[in-house]
Design a protein around this motif. Sequence first.
Motif: not given
Length: 414
Positions: A330-342, A292-299, A304-306
């Motif tokens: 959890a996903i916000a704390n992992a560095g993605f505060p704009d992630f949103t899902r219904g 996996p690329t660094a980007l794939q792993s990071r996402l 996984e945290a969520a």
Amino acid sequence: MAHLDRQRAARLMEAEGIDALLLLTAETFTYATSAPAGVATMWRKTGAIAAVVPADPAIAEGAVVSDLFEAAFRVASSITDIRINPIWVETADITGIAFDPDAANLVAEALRIKGRKGGFARPETFDADLGFQHAADILADRGLQGGHIGIELESLSVSDFRRLQNALPDATFVDASRLVAQLRMIKSPAEIEHLRTAVALSEAGIEMLQKTIAIDVSRDALAAAWTTGVKEEAARRGVKNLTGLWEYVSVGPNPWIQGGAVEEGSLIKVDVGCLISGYTSDTGRTFVCGKPTALQSRLFQGLEAAFAAGLDKLRPGNAMSAVHRAATHAIANAGFPDFTRGHFGHGLGTGPGSEEWPFLSATSETLLEPGMVLAFETPWYVDGVGGMIIEDQLLITADGHEIMNRLPRGLVSV
């Protein structure tokens, strides 16, 4: 054996002031009767069949059954008070009739014994007015024709509702869509076993798909490998009630067009399910061809945290919104505060699709209860990277949850 719990139904109906449920959809008919609804329900219109469930468990249920499925109903269901609604398919039963070399005489005798009267003509599909009148007669025989009748209003067209009102002019109709969903969200032991079998077959298919991943293998070939794995496992286990398969397998950086052939670094998102007697599983796993690329792993680490945070909240007494809140934080704390899902998951059963109420959403105050079977998922679809998903199927138990899956959840490098 029907899956509907009459005692639980009685408590819920009493709380809503409902005297009887009138179940008109294919799924809830089978849920209440344990019998197949039949082909006349294929158009998703009501009036061909019905199940009547009085609030008082001491009062017997009744059913409206299409004539083509009368014999199957009598074998499958314990309900004995049934009314027959003819559909378009012509039938005859010559079993036990003295043989007559004249075929016309033989058929005429069979129809006479069956009680067919002169002038009988089959409808184009089915007669909804007749079906609703049969249901009204069942209610009248129980003195409930003027009562508060719970119906799945979400599933009725305006025209069908008017027909139903004509058949039961003295009834007060109550929308019982949510009440019926509450009944169905707690699974019977038989329903749980259907879902266990379904997820086991699905994971056998995922293992076959994983073995097939290689450079230049097409998305369609991977999907076919999954199907083969499912069917081989069903044959090995002697499963006879595999009633359907569905798959959303995508390959490559655009998760919405499914993709073509596997390349070095391709993400392979596998979101799949099997149906056992109409009950669907739902499982998701993600693979990558090569490293996996660094980007794939990071996402994926964010997912996984969520997943870990939400999983910790999946226990009786917690509101479903608590699961959503934990995963989102959890996903916000992992560095993605704009992630949103219904929603991060949903109930499983026999609905028209692979998802049914209740949902693990931000607004759902439905409490988790033992006996619920849910799909819990943390997916992400990023154009330019690909589709990623972690999804398990689990049973809420008295003190927590039981994961029905056995395959690892991580981003698997192949």
